[in-house]
Scaffold this motif. Structure first.
Motif, short mmCIF file in Angstrom:
data_model
loop_
_atom_site.label_atom_id
_atom_site.label_comp_id
_atom_site.label_asym_id
_atom_site.label_seq_id
_atom_site.Cartn_x
_atom_site.Cartn_y
_atom_site.Cartn_z
N VAL A 1 -8.47 -3.13 -3.71
CA VAL A 1 -7.27 -3.69 -3.11
C VAL A 1 -6.24 -3.85 -4.21
CG1 VAL A 1 -6.25 -5.67 -1.92
CG2 VAL A 1 -8.55 -4.90 -1.31
N LEU A 2 -5.11 -3.22 -4.04
CA LEU A 2 -4.03 -3.33 -5.02
C LEU A 2 -3.07 -4.42 -4.60
CD1 LEU A 2 -2.58 -2.16 -7.55
CD2 LEU A 2 -1.23 -0.80 -5.96
N ALA B 1 -9.30 5.77 -3.37
CA ALA B 1 -9.33 4.78 -4.45
C ALA B 1 -8.92 3.40 -3.98
CB ALA B 1 -8.44 5.23 -5.60
N PHE B 2 -8.21 3.33 -2.84
CA PHE B 2 -7.65 2.07 -2.37
C PHE B 2 -8.06 1.82 -0.92
CE2 PHE B 2 -4.90 4.06 -5.48
CZ PHE B 2 -4.72 3.05 -6.42
N SER B 3 -8.47 0.60 -0.64
CA SER B 3 -8.73 0.23 0.75
C SER B 3 -7.51 -0.40 1.38
CB SER B 3 -9.92 -0.74 0.83
OG SER B 3 -9.65 -1.93 0.11
N ASN C 1 -4.08 0.84 4.69
CA ASN C 1 -3.61 -0.39 5.31
C ASN C 1 -2.77 -1.18 4.31
OD1 ASN C 1 -4.95 -0.26 7.93
ND2 ASN C 1 -6.85 -0.44 6.76
N VAL C 2 -1.63 -1.66 4.78
CA VAL C 2 -0.64 -2.25 3.87
C VAL C 2 -0.14 -3.58 4.43
CG1 VAL C 2 1.64 -1.96 2.82
CG2 VAL C 2 0.10 0.01 3.04
N LEU C 3 -0.03 -4.57 3.53
CA LEU C 3 0.66 -5.81 3.84
C LEU C 3 1.94 -5.84 3.01
CD1 LEU C 3 0.92 -8.65 5.09
CD2 LEU C 3 -0.36 -9.53 3.11
N ILE C 4 3.08 -5.98 3.69
CA ILE C 4 4.38 -6.07 3.03
C ILE C 4 4.79 -7.54 3.04
CG2 ILE C 4 6.80 -5.36 3.11
CD1 ILE C 4 5.66 -2.99 4.95
N ILE C 5 4.95 -8.12 1.87
CA ILE C 5 5.36 -9.52 1.76
C ILE C 5 6.81 -9.55 1.30
CG2 ILE C 5 4.95 -11.73 0.64
CD1 ILE C 5 2.02 -11.02 0.42
#
Length: 285
Positions: free
Chosen positions: A108-109, A129-131, A226-230
């Motif tokens: 998780v980046l 490489a990224f979940s 899957n992405v969270l944008i804050i």
């Protein structure tokens, strides 16, 4: 002959070349036996210490990887070249080098500011490489365009670059306060001014030009993670419209608009940011 620093990862002993540790000021912390790894990536003018409050919330249950972007922090100053680092994809290659050397999968980046786009470019090149990607204060383009509000006009950028050239340290002092906001906590602005002032002015100008003149909009639809944008409010670098733009153009994304002033919630509101990160980590894909 290479020297090696030993880390115990997933009950395996990994021999990490000290040269890589020195290049990126690479750190592996937290629960080294944890199944999940969080990689923290910092933005322009800061370094990995900007995550010091947030990372504590995850040190017990996650393996933590922190590093300094080339040209910043305590990275190897000899590794920076304005010719080599004239595009964000070079920084994406650095991130992938770290992940590959540590033999990590599905990390998780957690990325701030420009490292958000660096992370997107890296994930497009190596999705496995990224979940998940957690993007804090991200922008695919800072320059306004037709039907796009990036927050800066060409005149704005010209003034910014001229100010950096004329008196870098005066610019750093002024810009840090505006970017941090939270004027009731002047120590935060002073901290950002300090890390900005530690950069070599010519390097800072070169990196700033790459960042503020970059355009990653076409890459967004190709991202499948899957992405969270804050998105923060009153962020001098990233208007709220940018967060909505990212959400519209990244297929598997969630937008979280938080009631935080300024561009650096990891420093001004670390508890709130940690809760947002933890909630997204616990969501099922």
């Amino acid at each position: 002959m290479h020297r090696y620093t030993l880390f115990n990862l997933e009950t395996l002993t990994l021999e990490l070349p000290t040269s890589l540790v020195n290049k990126y000021n690479l750190k592996v912390e937290g629960n080294l036996e944890a199944a999940q790894t969080l990689v923290f990536a910092h933005g322009f003018g800061t370094d990995q210490t900007s995550w010091r409050f947030v990372k504590e919330a995850f040190s017990e249950n996650y393996r933590l990887v922190l590093y300094d972007n080339i040209g910043g922090g305590k990275s190897d100053p000899n590794a920076f070249s304005p010719i080599k680092y004239q595009e964000l994809n070079t920084y994406a290659s650095d991130l992938l080098e770290i992940v590959n050397v540590l033999n990590l999968k599905s990390v998780v980046l957690v990325a701030h500011s420009v490292s958000s786009m660096i992370g997107i470019l890296a994930a497009i090149r190596n999705p496995a490489a990224f979940s998940k990607l957690i993007l804090v204060g991200a922008s695919p383009r800072y320059l306004n365009d037709e039907d796009y509000e990036g927050g800066f006009s060409r005149d704005d950028l010209d003034v910014l670059f001229k100010s950096m050239t004329a008196n870098y340290y005066a610019w750093a002092s002024g810009f840090s306060s505006v970017a941090m906001r939270n004027y009731e906590k002047p120590e935060l602005g002073k901290e950002f001014a300090s890390t900005l002032s530690e950069l070599q002015p010519n390097v800072a100008l070169s990196v700033a030009k790459v960042i503020f003149q970059s355009d990653c909009r076409l890459a967004l639809p190709t991202l499948k993670n899957n992405v969270l944008i804050i998105q923060m409010k009153n962020d001098v670098a990233v208007p709220e419209a940018v967060g909505r733009y990212l959400h519209t153009h990244i297929e598997h994304s969630k937008l979280l608009e938080i009631d935080v002033e300024g561009h650096f919630p990891q420093l001004s509101a670390p508890d709130l940011l940690s809760v947002a990160i933890e909630s997204f980590l616990n969501e099922q894909n």
